[in-house]
Design an enzyme around this catalytic site. Structure first.
Site, PDB file in Angstrom:
ATOM      1  N   ASP A  36      -5.797  -0.217   8.703  1.00 29.77           N
ATOM      2  CA  ASP A  36      -5.476   0.181   7.408  1.00 29.77           C
ATOM      3  C   ASP A  36      -5.293  -0.646   6.493  1.00 29.77           C
ATOM      4  O   ASP A  36      -6.339  -1.995   6.138  1.00 29.77           O
ATOM      5  CB  ASP A  36      -3.428   0.506   7.804  1.00 29.77           C
ATOM      6  CG  ASP A  36      -2.667  -1.000   8.327  1.00 29.77           C
ATOM      7  OD1 ASP A  36      -3.966  -1.893   8.490  1.00 29.77           O
ATOM      8  OD2 ASP A  36      -1.963  -0.902   9.054  1.00 29.77           O
ATOM      9  N   ASN A  73      10.108  -1.580  12.647  1.00 28.60           N
ATOM     10  CA  ASN A  73      11.142   0.200  12.654  1.00 28.60           C
ATOM     11  C   ASN A  73       9.743   1.084  13.768  1.00 28.60           C
ATOM     12  O   ASN A  73      10.144   1.622  13.501  1.00 28.60           O
ATOM     13  CB  ASN A  73      10.860   0.762  11.468  1.00 28.60           C
ATOM     14  CG  ASN A  73       9.618   0.250  10.476  1.00 28.60           C
ATOM     15  OD1 ASN A  73       8.332   0.114  11.171  1.00 28.60           O
ATOM     16  ND2 ASN A  73       8.947   1.609   9.390  1.00 28.60           N
ATOM     17  N   HIS A  99       6.589   1.021  13.610  1.00 26.64           N
ATOM     18  CA  HIS A  99       5.162   1.516  13.320  1.00 26.64           C
ATOM     19  C   HIS A  99       4.371   0.712  14.155  1.00 26.64           C
ATOM     20  O   HIS A  99       4.619  -0.322  13.879  1.00 26.64           O
ATOM     21  CB  HIS A  99       5.396   1.808  11.390  1.00 26.64           C
ATOM     22  CG  HIS A  99       4.986   0.142  10.929  1.00 26.64           C
ATOM     23  ND1 HIS A  99       5.854  -0.164   9.980  1.00 26.64           N
ATOM     24  CD2 HIS A  99       4.703  -0.921  11.330  1.00 26.64           C
ATOM     25  CE1 HIS A  99       5.200  -1.342   9.521  1.00 26.64           C
ATOM     26  NE2 HIS A  99       4.246  -2.051  10.624  1.00 26.64           N
ATOM     27  N   GLU A 111       4.727   4.925   9.596  1.00 21.12           N
ATOM     28  CA  GLU A 111       6.243   4.704   9.291  1.00 21.12           C
ATOM     29  C   GLU A 111       7.466   6.058  10.132  1.00 21.12           C
ATOM     30  O   GLU A 111       6.179   7.054  10.637  1.00 21.12           O
ATOM     31  CB  GLU A 111       7.201   5.148   8.029  1.00 21.12           C
ATOM     32  CG  GLU A 111       5.533   4.095   7.222  1.00 21.12           C
ATOM     33  CD  GLU A 111       6.232   2.072   8.015  1.00 21.12           C
ATOM     34  OE1 GLU A 111       6.844   1.687   8.602  1.00 21.12           O
ATOM     35  OE2 GLU A 111       6.068   1.463   6.714  1.00 21.12           O
TER      36      GLU A 111
HETATM   37  C1  F6R Z   1      -2.020  -4.225  10.328  1.00 18.95           C
HETATM   38  C2  F6R Z   1      -0.586  -2.640  10.815  1.00 18.95           C
HETATM   39  C3  F6R Z   1       0.785  -3.149  11.363  1.00 18.95           C
HETATM   40  C4  F6R Z   1       1.334  -3.986  11.724  1.00 18.95           C
HETATM   41  C5  F6R Z   1       3.005  -4.682  11.808  1.00 18.95           C
HETATM   42  C6  F6R Z   1       3.394  -5.557  13.193  1.00 18.95           C
HETATM   43  O1  F6R Z   1      -2.686  -3.787  10.623  1.00 18.95           O
HETATM   44  O2  F6R Z   1      -1.192  -2.111  10.858  1.00 18.95           O
HETATM   45  O3  F6R Z   1       0.964  -1.977  11.901  1.00 18.95           O
HETATM   46  O4  F6R Z   1       0.642  -4.841  13.319  1.00 18.95           O
HETATM   47  O5  F6R Z   1       3.038  -4.486  10.563  1.00 18.95           O
HETATM   48  O6  F6R Z   1       2.856  -7.113  11.465  1.00 18.95           O
HETATM   49  P1  F6R Z   1       2.871  -9.090  11.522  1.00 18.95           P
HETATM   50  O7  F6R Z   1       2.332  -8.822  13.036  1.00 18.95           O
HETATM   51  O8  F6R Z   1       2.524  -8.778  10.627  1.00 18.95           O
HETATM   52  O9  F6R Z   1       4.892  -7.875  12.648  1.00 18.95           O
END
Ligand code: F6R
Length: 251
Positions: free
Chosen positions: A67, A136, A138, A143
């Site tokens: 992303d 959440n 994701h 989301e």
């Molecule tokens: C990042 C991504 C997100 C993160 C998720 C967890 O490329 O795709 O899904 O993996 O938000 O973020 P952290 O690792 O900061 O807890």
């Protein structure tokens, strides 16, 4: 789903790096799917250490990030382009042309989404996809409510996601409201998936992932439909599933 329980963040990072290095050893032309955020930083650190000490080469590897924010310049320190350079690409021997990240500044974002999926497919698909998980549930920036059939698409970030990521920005207002993300279906097309989780903050999401309904309201639950997923989670992230492990994980 295979579950590997580790003691802490560092062990999670080492184990994840091990699996990635195994893949590259098996196939020096491996296509790796990569994530950003706090979770994989330690994994990337282990890969850099290995590259320095053991000279594992990335000259033939291709990478595909999940992303990117919309409306942030790639040179902005908070872009995922900058994150990947700072945390991995600048420290290994991968040619820049072999690192792929969705372009959140594309003039036509719909065309960019189609281009990104098509490019992954044309390059033979992703061999190993690294994932983190949001509180959440994701994965990528898919989301809750994202269709499981989704390909790369534009998303409006959930408030909880913007708040979680505000730690990297000067204020919550600066956190972009939209992003481009590989869809659930694009992620499930990977041949193998490694999901990382560390810390108590992820305990509810991990419980839901393993025991909740397979439901679009819980994006990560889609991973239970895939036959080659490894979850590497530390004790804190597995806190809520203690004692239930024997019935977990379906496959
Ligand atoms: C990042 C991504 C997100 C993160 C998720 C967890 O490329 O795709 O899904 O993996 O938000 O973020 P952290 O690792 O900061 O807890």
């Amino acid at each position: 789903m295979r579950v590997i329980e580790v003691d802490n963040y560092d062990e999670m990072s080492e184990k994840a790096a091990e699996l990635i290095l195994e893949k590259i050893k098996e196939n020096k032309h491996a296509n790796l799917g990569l994530a950003t955020g706090g979770t994989p930083v330690g994994t990337y650190r282990c890969l850099i250490k290995d590259h320095t000490e053991n000279k594992t080469s990335y000259k033939n590897v291709q990478t595909f990030n999940l992303d990117e924010y919309i409306g942030i310049d790639p040179d902005n320190p908070n872009s995922y382009h900058s994150y990947m350079k700072a945390n991995l690409f600048d420290h290994i021997d991968i040619p820049a042309a072999q690192t792929h990240i969705p372009n959140g500044n594309a003039e036509d974002l719909a065309i960019e989404c189609l281009r990104y999926d098509k490019m992954i497919e044309e390059k033979g698909g992703i061999d190993l996809q690294l994932l983190g998980i949001g509180t959440n549930g994701h994965i990528g920036f898919n989301e809750p409510g994202t269709p499981f059939a989704s390909h790369t698409h534009v998303v409006e970030l959930a408030q909880s996601t913007r708040e979680a990521n505000a730690r990297y920005f000067n204020s919550l207002d600066e956190v972009p409201t939209h992003a481009l993300t590989m869809g659930i279906s694009s992620i499930l097309a990977s041949k193998g998936i490694v999901l990382l989780a560390s810390g108590e903050m992820k305990a509810d999401a991990i419980y839901e992932l393993l025991y909740g309904k397979i439901d679009e309201e819980m994006p990560a639950s889609a991973l239970r439909k895939h036959s080659n997923v490894t979850l590497i989670a530390d004790k804190d992230a597995l806190k809520k599933v203690k004692g239930q492990r024997s019935v977990a994980c379906g496959q």
